[in-house]
Design a protein around this motif. Structure first.
Motif, PDB file in Angstrom:
ATOM      1  N   PHE A  22     -18.060 -67.881  27.803  1.00 28.03           N
ATOM      2  CA  PHE A  22     -19.043 -67.251  28.689  1.00 28.03           C
ATOM      3  C   PHE A  22     -18.721 -65.753  28.766  1.00 28.03           C
ATOM      4  N   VAL A  23     -19.653 -64.919  28.351  1.00 29.40           N
ATOM      5  CA  VAL A  23     -19.428 -63.477  28.361  1.00 29.40           C
ATOM      6  C   VAL A  23     -20.061 -62.841  29.592  1.00 29.40           C
ATOM      7  N   GLN A  24     -21.318 -63.155  29.827  1.00 25.06           N
ATOM      8  CA  GLN A  24     -22.029 -62.640  30.998  1.00 25.06           C
ATOM      9  C   GLN A  24     -22.987 -63.710  31.505  1.00 25.06           C
ATOM     10  N   PRO A  25     -23.344 -63.651  32.799  1.00 18.08           N
ATOM     11  CA  PRO A  25     -24.196 -64.702  33.361  1.00 18.08           C
ATOM     12  C   PRO A  25     -25.577 -64.719  32.715  1.00 18.08           C
ATOM     13  N   MET A  26     -26.110 -65.925  32.537  1.00 12.62           N
ATOM     14  CA  MET A  26     -27.492 -66.069  32.092  1.00 12.62           C
ATOM     15  C   MET A  26     -28.408 -65.914  33.306  1.00 12.62           C
ATOM     16  N   PRO A  27     -29.689 -65.599  33.100  1.00  9.79           N
ATOM     17  CA  PRO A  27     -30.579 -65.317  34.235  1.00  9.79           C
ATOM     18  C   PRO A  27     -30.576 -66.370  35.331  1.00  9.79           C
ATOM     19  N   VAL A  28     -30.595 -67.662  34.948  1.00  2.69           N
ATOM     20  CA  VAL A  28     -30.620 -68.715  35.965  1.00  2.69           C
ATOM     21  C   VAL A  28     -29.316 -68.731  36.766  1.00  2.69           C
ATOM     22  N   GLN A  29     -28.197 -68.429  36.108  1.00  2.27           N
ATOM     23  CA  GLN A  29     -26.912 -68.390  36.808  1.00  2.27           C
ATOM     24  C   GLN A  29     -26.845 -67.198  37.754  1.00  2.27           C
ATOM     25  N   GLU A  30     -27.353 -66.076  37.299  1.00  6.75           N
ATOM     26  CA  GLU A  30     -27.347 -64.873  38.132  1.00  6.75           C
ATOM     27  C   GLU A  30     -28.233 -65.043  39.362  1.00  6.75           C
ATOM     28  N   ALA A  31     -29.308 -65.819  39.228  1.00  8.58           N
ATOM     29  CA  ALA A  31     -30.230 -66.015  40.348  1.00  8.58           C
ATOM     30  C   ALA A  31     -29.739 -67.081  41.326  1.00  8.58           C
ATOM     31  N   VAL A  32     -29.148 -68.166  40.793  1.00  7.40           N
ATOM     32  CA  VAL A  32     -28.834 -69.327  41.623  1.00  7.40           C
ATOM     33  C   VAL A  32     -27.440 -69.270  42.248  1.00  7.40           C
ATOM     34  N   ALA A  47     -36.289 -73.819  35.737  1.00  5.72           N
ATOM     35  CA  ALA A  47     -35.753 -73.140  34.563  1.00  5.72           C
ATOM     36  C   ALA A  47     -35.812 -74.088  33.383  1.00  5.72           C
ATOM     37  N   GLN A  48     -35.962 -73.531  32.192  1.00  5.75           N
ATOM     38  CA  GLN A  48     -36.088 -74.353  30.993  1.00  5.75           C
ATOM     39  C   GLN A  48     -34.763 -74.982  30.606  1.00  5.75           C
ATOM     40  N   THR A  49     -34.855 -76.079  29.859  1.00  7.80           N
ATOM     41  CA  THR A  49     -33.674 -76.739  29.323  1.00  7.80           C
ATOM     42  C   THR A  49     -32.905 -75.763  28.432  1.00  7.80           C
ATOM     43  N   GLY A  50     -31.568 -75.768  28.564  1.00  2.00           N
ATOM     44  CA  GLY A  50     -30.754 -74.925  27.701  1.00  2.00           C
ATOM     45  C   GLY A  50     -30.583 -73.511  28.203  1.00  2.00           C
ATOM     46  N   THR A  51     -30.853 -73.258  29.490  1.00  2.00           N
ATOM     47  CA  THR A  51     -30.725 -71.895  30.025  1.00  2.00           C
ATOM     48  C   THR A  51     -29.460 -71.730  30.855  1.00  2.00           C
ATOM     49  N   GLY A  52     -28.539 -72.667  30.801  1.00  2.91           N
ATOM     50  CA  GLY A  52     -27.295 -72.554  31.553  1.00  2.91           C
ATOM     51  C   GLY A  52     -27.364 -73.157  32.942  1.00  2.91           C
ATOM     52  N   LYS A  53     -28.211 -74.206  33.112  1.00  4.54           N
ATOM     53  CA  LYS A  53     -28.408 -74.782  34.443  1.00  4.54           C
ATOM     54  C   LYS A  53     -27.154 -75.478  34.964  1.00  4.54           C
ATOM     55  N   THR A  54     -26.400 -76.143  34.083  1.00  2.00           N
ATOM     56  CA  THR A  54     -25.236 -76.902  34.558  1.00  2.00           C
ATOM     57  C   THR A  54     -24.230 -75.994  35.244  1.00  2.00           C
ATOM     58  N   ASP A 143     -19.253 -94.874  47.989  1.00  3.59           N
ATOM     59  CA  ASP A 143     -19.474 -94.482  49.380  1.00  3.59           C
ATOM     60  C   ASP A 143     -20.081 -93.082  49.400  1.00  3.59           C
ATOM     61  N   LEU A 144     -21.337 -92.978  49.859  1.00  6.41           N
ATOM     62  CA  LEU A 144     -22.048 -91.700  49.841  1.00  6.41           C
ATOM     63  C   LEU A 144     -22.135 -91.050  51.216  1.00  6.41           C
ATOM     64  N   THR A 145     -21.448 -91.614  52.195  1.00  4.93           N
ATOM     65  CA  THR A 145     -21.603 -91.113  53.569  1.00  4.93           C
ATOM     66  C   THR A 145     -21.018 -89.717  53.750  1.00  4.93           C
ATOM     67  N   ASN A 146     -20.078 -89.313  52.886  1.00  7.39           N
ATOM     68  CA  ASN A 146     -19.463 -87.988  53.015  1.00  7.39           C
ATOM     69  C   ASN A 146     -20.080 -86.955  52.071  1.00  7.39           C
ATOM     70  N   VAL A 147     -21.126 -87.337  51.331  1.00  8.62           N
ATOM     71  CA  VAL A 147     -21.767 -86.397  50.405  1.00  8.62           C
ATOM     72  C   VAL A 147     -22.484 -85.318  51.194  1.00  8.62           C
ATOM     73  N   ARG A 148     -22.170 -84.071  50.915  1.00  8.03           N
ATOM     74  CA  ARG A 148     -22.796 -82.938  51.593  1.00  8.03           C
ATOM     75  C   ARG A 148     -23.667 -82.107  50.650  1.00  8.03           C
ATOM     76  N   ASN A 149     -23.558 -82.367  49.343  1.00  3.11           N
ATOM     77  CA  ASN A 149     -24.362 -81.637  48.356  1.00  3.11           C
ATOM     78  C   ASN A 149     -24.873 -82.609  47.310  1.00  3.11           C
ATOM     79  N   ILE A 150     -26.172 -82.612  47.101  1.00  2.00           N
ATOM     80  CA  ILE A 150     -26.768 -83.494  46.089  1.00  2.00           C
ATOM     81  C   ILE A 150     -27.633 -82.660  45.153  1.00  2.00           C
ATOM     82  N   VAL A 151     -27.498 -82.915  43.859  1.00  5.69           N
ATOM     83  CA  VAL A 151     -28.249 -82.194  42.828  1.00  5.69           C
ATOM     84  C   VAL A 151     -29.111 -83.190  42.065  1.00  5.69           C
ATOM     85  N   LEU A 152     -30.386 -82.892  41.915  1.00  6.07           N
ATOM     86  CA  LEU A 152     -31.278 -83.665  41.043  1.00  6.07           C
ATOM     87  C   LEU A 152     -31.512 -82.827  39.797  1.00  6.07           C
ATOM     88  N   ASP A 153     -30.863 -83.172  38.700  1.00  9.16           N
ATOM     89  CA  ASP A 153     -31.036 -82.416  37.458  1.00  9.16           C
ATOM     90  C   ASP A 153     -32.119 -83.078  36.611  1.00  9.16           C
TER      91      ASP A 153
END
Length: 588
Positions: A22-32, A47-54, A143-153
């Motif tokens: 990784f040299v510099q952030p991609m646009p989606v990373q810089e925004a999110v 954002a489109q597939t392959g733009t560094g979403k993960t 056990d999901l009772t302690n989950v505080r962050n959920i991501v739908l990719d």
């Protein structure tokens, strides 16, 4: 352009991502990333597939984790096993220099026992496919009772595959005090519905514009007669000697047929579809990632999660019904700042789809002519010459053999030797295209053909050995291919084979083997789907307006209206069980 340090990323994670290149952030990373680090509210990121979403969601998740707590604090949902494993590997790579971070992938198609053992030991981040996660939750392991962050990719793809009910069940198991991040390539109606239902005060972050095509992708289409599509595919592949591509087909049957034809004709190709076992799919994708396979012929669903950065082309062997699927397909190429090309081989009846896609993605398609035999031969010849010139010679390695080689070619002059070498590598193309069948030019209609009406759809013939069925459910009901397959497997039983599927707004058509048609119609007719009574019959009868049958209750009341009130008895029990008891017996 900001640096990763300016985004607020910790030193341990920066060290890991620098090692990953990784040299510099991609646009989606810089925004999110900065937004997620500074805010706790919900986010929709388009954002489109392959733009560094993960990295855009994975890095903030890691920085929010309390490593002293071994409970699951973050959950990432993905539509396929392949994408699930890819996300898990990436997050583990980002956390390489973080102590005490445990990330685990749970997915179907593999033994559940190792996944259960891993969750019992304690996991900070769970990456899961919805179905397997619910299975583990019901077993009391997840056990999901302690989950505080959920991501739908790939949220749009999850909904297209029929996971909406599973997602609802998962959200009901999570503490209300959580943040939700939804990543999607397109903002479809279904994605908007989920956002309104589960996200609160969310921020929409758009990289590019809503539903646009990938920035670095060129869109080209070739118009041919339906009978010439495979011949056109061969010419296109031959015209790009260094092609490394995915060829998308609409059905599993078509996918296997095209792959078999390419292999038979000497191309380095393999198929990828749902009928393959999981080990077969894993091996096929591994070979493709390592460039041991040049052409991968795949269905949309099977190719999800196949992360390949240097794909040169995507070829649509016919356009998908949903524009969202085209966006996902084309987004497979032109990744990581590289240029890519999305090629569509269409016939005249699909011209309207081109126009619809152009409006949605905000880009114009270029119509191209099928390469001629002469153009292809020139391209292949230059490739052979270039390979010969650029071949590295290890003098020490071949020195022991040079005396014998020189003696063998002693009486062949240089020009003759060059001809023989080129012919050896290039001869098959000269031989094929010397007698190659011509591809007839398509004369476009003066008036562009409009999309078929529902009534016209009825007249489409099923492929040989299949029957085309009608069902009174469509996209507005959230009825997508995944939902259809789940419904069939649930009510018909077993793993029902399905051919071509046509999804419309309020109705759909699908093909099943002739021998299964009657069973499918009987089993589906009368079931309830999201409050609607389902009707399934032969497509030839599907478009006929059908008067609603009067309910038993209405029949009884209309009859009783003719009887004096004081002579009427009590209203019967109209439940299924009660009515069955009152059915008159047939006289012998």
């Amino acid at each position: 352009m900001k640096t990763f340090e300016e985004l607020g990323i910790s030193g341990e994670i920066r060290k890991a991502i620098e090692e990953l290149g990784f040299v510099q952030p991609m646009p989606v990373q810089e925004a999110v990333i900065p937004y997620l680090l500074e805010n706790k509210n919900d986010v929709i990121a388009l954002a489109q597939t392959g733009t560094g979403k993960t990295a855009a969601f994975g890095i903030p998740l890691l920085m929010r984790i309390d490593t002293s707590n071994r409970n699951a604090q973050a959950l990432v949902l993905s539509p396929t096993r392949e994408l699930c494993l890819q996300i898990t590997d990436d997050i583990r790579d980002f956390a390489k220099y973080m102590d005490g971070v445990h990330v685990e992938a749970v997915y179907g198609g593999a033994s559940i026992e190792p996944q259960m053992r891993a969750l019992k030991k304690g996991v900070n981040i769970i990456v899961a496919t919805p179905g397997r996660l619910i299975d583990l939750k019901n077993r009391g392991v997840a056990d999901l009772t302690n989950v505080r962050n959920i991501v739908l990719d790939e949220a749009d793809e999850m909904l297209n595959m029929g996971f909406s009910e599973n997602i609802s069940e998962i959200f009901e198991s999570i503490n209300e005090n959580h943040s939700t991040l939804m990543f999607s390539a397109t903002m479809s109606r279904e994605v908007e519905k989920v956002a309104k239902k589960y996200l609160h005060d969310y921020q929409e972050i758009v990289v590019g514009s809503r539903n646009e095509g990938a920035e670095n992708v060129n869109h080209i289409y070739y118009m041919v007669n339906a009978k010439d599509k495979y011949l056109a595919l061969k010419r296109i592949v031959d015209y790009y000697p260094r092609i490394f591509a995915i060829i998308f087909c609409r059905t599993k049957i078509e996918t296997q047929e095209i792959a078999d034809k390419l292999i038979k004709d000497g191309y380095n190709a393999e198929s990828l579809h749902g009928d393959l076992s999981q080990p077969q799919r894993d091996l096929t994708m591994q070979k493709f990632r390592q460039h041991l396979t040049q052409l991968l012929v795949a269905t949309d669903v099977a190719a999800r999660g196949l992360d390949v950065d240097d794909l040169t082309h995507v070829i649509n062997f016919g356009l998908p019904d949903d524009i969202e699927n085209y966006t996902h397909r084309s987004g497979r190429t032109g990744r990581a700042g590289k240029k890519g090309t999305s090629i569509s081989i269409v016939h005249s009846r699909e011209k309207f789809k081109i126009r619809n896609i152009e409006k949605e993605i905000g880009k114009k398609f270029v119509e191209a002519e099928i390469p001629s035999a002469e153009e292809i031969c020139k391209k292949q010849l230059y490739k052979v010459m270039d390979q010969i010139v650029k071949t590295d010679v290890d003098d020490e390695e071949i020195a022991p053999f040079m005396q014998d080689i020189s003696r063998y070619f002693e009486y062949i002059d240089k020009e003759e030797l060059i001809k023989k070498i080129v012919s050896l590598e290039f001869g098959k193309f000269l031989a094929y295209y010397a007698e190659a069948p011509e591809i007839e030019a398509v004369v476009p209609d003066k008036k562009e053909k409009r999309p078929q009406s529902d009534k016209q759809k009825l007249q489409n013939k099923a492929q040989k050995g299949y029957r085309r069925l009608f069902i009174n459910l469509g996209k507005r009901d959230g009825f997508y291919p995944g939902e259809l397959m789940q419904t069939l497997n649930r009510f018909v039983g077993g793993r029902q084979e399905v051919g071509h599927i046509d999804l419309l707004d309020t109705i759909s058509y699908f093909e099943v083997p002739e021998k299964d048609a009657k069973k499918v119609m009987i089993q589906l007719t009368g079931i309830r789907y999201k409050g609607r009574t389902v009707r399934c019959n032969d497509a030839d009868e599907g478009g006929k307006a059908e008067k609603p049958k009067r309910q038993k209750k209405d029949d009884w009341r209309s009859l009783m209206n003719k009887v004096p009130r004081d002579l009427r008895g009590p209203e019967p029990d109209f439940s299924e069980e009660g009515w069955a008891l009152r059915k008159p017996r047939k006289k012998k």
